[in-house]
Design an enzyme around this catalytic site. Structure first.
Site, mmCIF file in Angstrom:
data_model
loop_
_atom_site.group_PDB
_atom_site.id
_atom_site.type_symbol
_atom_site.label_atom_id
_atom_site.label_comp_id
_atom_site.label_asym_id
_atom_site.label_seq_id
_atom_site.Cartn_x
_atom_site.Cartn_y
_atom_site.Cartn_z
ATOM 1 N N CYS A 52 38.875 43.849 38.542
ATOM 2 C CA CYS A 52 40.157 44.552 38.654
ATOM 3 C C CYS A 52 40.506 45.359 37.403
ATOM 4 O O CYS A 52 41.013 46.476 37.490
ATOM 5 C CB CYS A 52 41.272 43.554 38.955
ATOM 6 S SG CYS A 52 40.868 42.374 40.252
ATOM 7 N N ASP A 84 43.156 36.229 40.769
ATOM 8 C CA ASP A 84 43.466 35.413 41.945
ATOM 9 C C ASP A 84 42.218 35.146 42.769
ATOM 10 O O ASP A 84 42.003 34.037 43.261
ATOM 11 C CB ASP A 84 44.501 36.130 42.818
ATOM 12 C CG ASP A 84 45.862 36.206 42.154
ATOM 13 O OD1 ASP A 84 45.977 35.780 40.988
ATOM 14 O OD2 ASP A 84 46.812 36.687 42.785
ATOM 15 N N ASP A 126 46.928 41.630 40.340
ATOM 16 C CA ASP A 126 48.182 41.261 40.984
ATOM 17 C C ASP A 126 49.338 40.990 40.031
ATOM 18 O O ASP A 126 50.459 41.416 40.273
ATOM 19 C CB ASP A 126 47.967 40.012 41.839
ATOM 20 C CG ASP A 126 47.020 40.262 43.001
ATOM 21 O OD1 ASP A 126 46.414 41.341 43.046
ATOM 22 O OD2 ASP A 126 46.896 39.377 43.852
ATOM 23 N N CYS A 197 41.283 44.758 44.322
ATOM 24 C CA CYS A 197 40.897 44.462 45.709
ATOM 25 C C CYS A 197 41.262 45.601 46.653
ATOM 26 O O CYS A 197 42.374 46.123 46.624
ATOM 27 C CB CYS A 197 41.542 43.164 46.166
ATOM 28 S SG CYS A 197 41.031 41.738 45.184
ATOM 29 N N GLU A 447 48.423 30.814 45.648
ATOM 30 C CA GLU A 447 48.072 31.544 46.862
ATOM 31 C C GLU A 447 47.060 30.725 47.658
ATOM 32 O O GLU A 447 46.328 29.910 47.096
ATOM 33 C CB GLU A 447 47.450 32.904 46.528
ATOM 34 C CG GLU A 447 48.442 33.907 46.004
ATOM 35 C CD GLU A 447 47.796 35.262 45.742
ATOM 36 O OE1 GLU A 447 46.562 35.371 45.913
ATOM 37 O OE2 GLU A 447 48.510 36.192 45.374
ATOM 38 N N SER A 473 48.017 35.273 49.541
ATOM 39 C CA SER A 473 47.404 36.501 49.036
ATOM 40 C C SER A 473 47.843 37.681 49.879
ATOM 41 O O SER A 473 48.172 37.535 51.058
ATOM 42 C CB SER A 473 45.885 36.356 49.089
ATOM 43 O OG SER A 473 45.251 37.611 49.000
#
Length: 562
Positions: A52, A84, A126, A197, A447, A473
């Site tokens: 990410c 995550d 995130d 993602c 999550e 998520s």
């Protein structure tokens, strides 16, 4: 540059008493000329632990070049990031939401410690996105939050893959639907490089939302992480921060009630992540703007889904860019009066004017119009009832069912539920209840993409429901209800549920109820006792002591923010 533009940093760099500070700066290569210019902090969330933000170290160089070309002196520093996707289903996932607070705190601390005149935060996953936004509001100096962009889709047998396909392949493999070799092929091909993602999961949802809030440059979020246009976007962000400094554009001036309503419309209109509920409320609390769960439900009811994006739809994140970008989605919302056109963007232009030049790619099928939506209502619903008197959140953009009733299957942690799924102990019609996973109970409100993906992989996605005081998520799909409040760890009614209790979910009436009388719930809770804290020391213990309910964004806060 005239004095007013470095009025904060000159406290650190100017005058006889600051000679020691200048000497230390010169030890790492800064000159007197550099130190006479505005100092611009570059908060980088680069990390070598996930795709990410893996590319942000290189991207920062282009941001800094933009700052220098516009007359400023950039100074880069790093903060943390927790993946995550990598921590999902493990103890490490408890660190995820906690990291949002640490990110915000660390960016704020560097901003206050070095007295930067302006800042740019490079974000990619995130929690780095809302964490940077929260810090921007606290500091209230010119601040650009720049998203690193989505990952390109993987490809396997002519089909696009995202990380969610891997999670669902795990469930399919456990159910015997695919063999180990096919699981390995999915694993090996899903993530082809750097970027966040690749669906309308939490990172892309929040990146778009920050454009609507006025904290990120319009049109910047949908460009791919490895697209060469990112170089220019990064350079322009550096120049934009300097321009905002000259115009004295401050985050709090952009974060109006209307801007938050616009962000919610974009989230619900794209089938975005329920995590946006937590994060937008958290940012609003920092900004002192009233915002609550009912705002999300109200705006979602009137906002149709106009982007056909995974996990509820067909297309991946880069398809948005090919179709016309985030600006085209916003343009459609503005034209239908579903977004306030008069809010102010970072450049000073109104939102309506800024997106008026958006160009739709001919024959694209990713972004529709309000008159011909993919769903007639937005993607988020807020439920209440005797299971969740404080509210619960559901994303229903990716399924057709509007109700479900069945016996509760109660688990006191995520791992126990996951074990029951992969061992084939969940029946069609069941309502899985996973509790003690809330902000305090987890701690950290994990999550549960592993669990929800395993449900679909096992072929149960259309036949069971899941209820939890944890969260989901952005990649989750199906009848999954999270953020149940009050949570089990503080004695919410979810703590009173037992195996076999009949739970009814009715989305149309926005209800979630258990077939128990008020007296029975009260009697059960009288014999309930709060569990011992899972962590007695360290960051998790601090978090439990400070964190608020999910309905308040699960922030760590003093009373002044509530």
């Amino acid at each position: 540059m005239p004095e007013p533009f470095n009025h904060r940093s000159r406290v650190v760099t100017q005058g006889r008493e600051r000679a020691p500070a200048r000497a230390m700066f010169k030890g790492i290569g800064f000159t007197d000329d550099d130190l006479n210019k505005p100092l611009v902090g570059i908060a980088n969330t680069w990390t070598e632990t996930m795709p990410c933000g893996f590319h942000l170290r290189a991207l920062a160089e282009h941001v800094k070049a933009g700052v220098r070309a516009a007359g400023g002196t950039p100074m880069e520093f790093n903060t943390i990031a927790i993946s995550d996707g990598i921590t999902m289903g493990t103890e490490g996932m408890k660190a995820s939401l906690v990291s949002r607070e640490v990110i915000a705190d660390s960016i704020e601390l560097c901003g206050r410690g070095y007295l930067f005149d302006a800042m740019i935060s490079l974000v990619g996953c995130d929690k780095t996105i809302p964490g940077a936004a929260m810090a921007a509001v606290r500091l209230n100096i010119p601040h650009v939050v720049l998203y690193g962009g989505p990952i390109a889709p993987g490809r396997l047998d002519g089909v696009d893959l995202t990380i969610v396909d891997v999670f669902e392949a795990v469930g399919a493999n456990a159910a015997g639907a695919i063999d180990d070799a096919q699981l390995k092929r999915v694993e090996d091909n899903a993530c082809p490089g750097a970027g966040a993602c690749g669906g309308q999961y939490t990172a892309n949802t929040m990146a778009m939302a920050l454009e609507m809030l006025g904290l990120s440059p319009l049109g910047s979020s949908s460009i791919g992480a490895t697209d060469m246009r990112r170089v220019q976007v990064a350079h322009d962000a550096g120049a934009l921060a300097m321009d905002m400094l000259r115009r004295d554009v401050l985050p709090r001036s952009l974060l109006t009630r209307e801007a938050f309503e616009n962000a919610i419309a974009l989230v619900t209109g794209t089938g975005g992540s329920t995590n946006a509920v937590l994060h937008l409320i958290a940012i609003a609390r920092e900004a002192g703007v009233p915002l609550d769960l009912q705002d999300f439900d109200r705006i979602s009811r009137r906002t149709p889904v106009i982007a056909d994006l995974r996990p509820g739809g067909k297309y991946v994140a880069l398809d948005v860019d090919r179709a016309g970008g985030t600006a085209l989605i916003i343009q459609r919302l503005v034209e239908a009066n579903l977004a306030h056109a008069g809010t102010t963007t970072m450049t000073g232009a109104s939102l309506g004017h800024a997106v008026s030049a958006a160009i739709e790619t001919a024959e694209q099928q990713v972004i529709s119009t309000v008159d011909a939506p993919f769903k007639p209502h937005g993607g988020i619903a807020v439920l209440h009832g005797n299971v969740a008197p404080g509210g619960a959140v559901l994303k229903f953009a990716g399924f057709a069912r509007t109700s479900h009733a069945g016996p509760a299957r109660v688990f006191d942690c995520e791992e126990d539920a996951m074990r029951a799924i992969v061992e084939g102990r969940i029946n069609r019609g069941d309502v899985l209840v996973i509790r003690y996973e809330g902000p305090k109970g987890g701690p950290g409100m994990r999550e549960m993409l592993g669990v929800t993906s395993a449900i679909f992989g096992a072929g149960l996605g259309e036949d069971v429901a899941l209820v939890t005081d944890g969260r989901f998520s952005g990649g989750t799909r199906g009848l999954m209800i999270g953020h149940v409040a009050p949570e089990a760890a503080v004695g919410g009614p979810i703590a009173a549920l037992r195996d076999g209790d009949k739970i009814t979910i009715d989305i149309e009436s926005r209800r979630i109820d258990v077939a128990l009388g008020e007296s029975e719930v009260r009697l059960r809770l009288q014999s309930w006792s709060a569990p011992e804290p899972k962590y007695a020391t360290g960051v998790f213990a601090k978090y439990v002591a400070l964190v608020t309910c999910a309905t308040d964004g699960a922030i760590t806060a003093t009373k002044g923010l509530l």
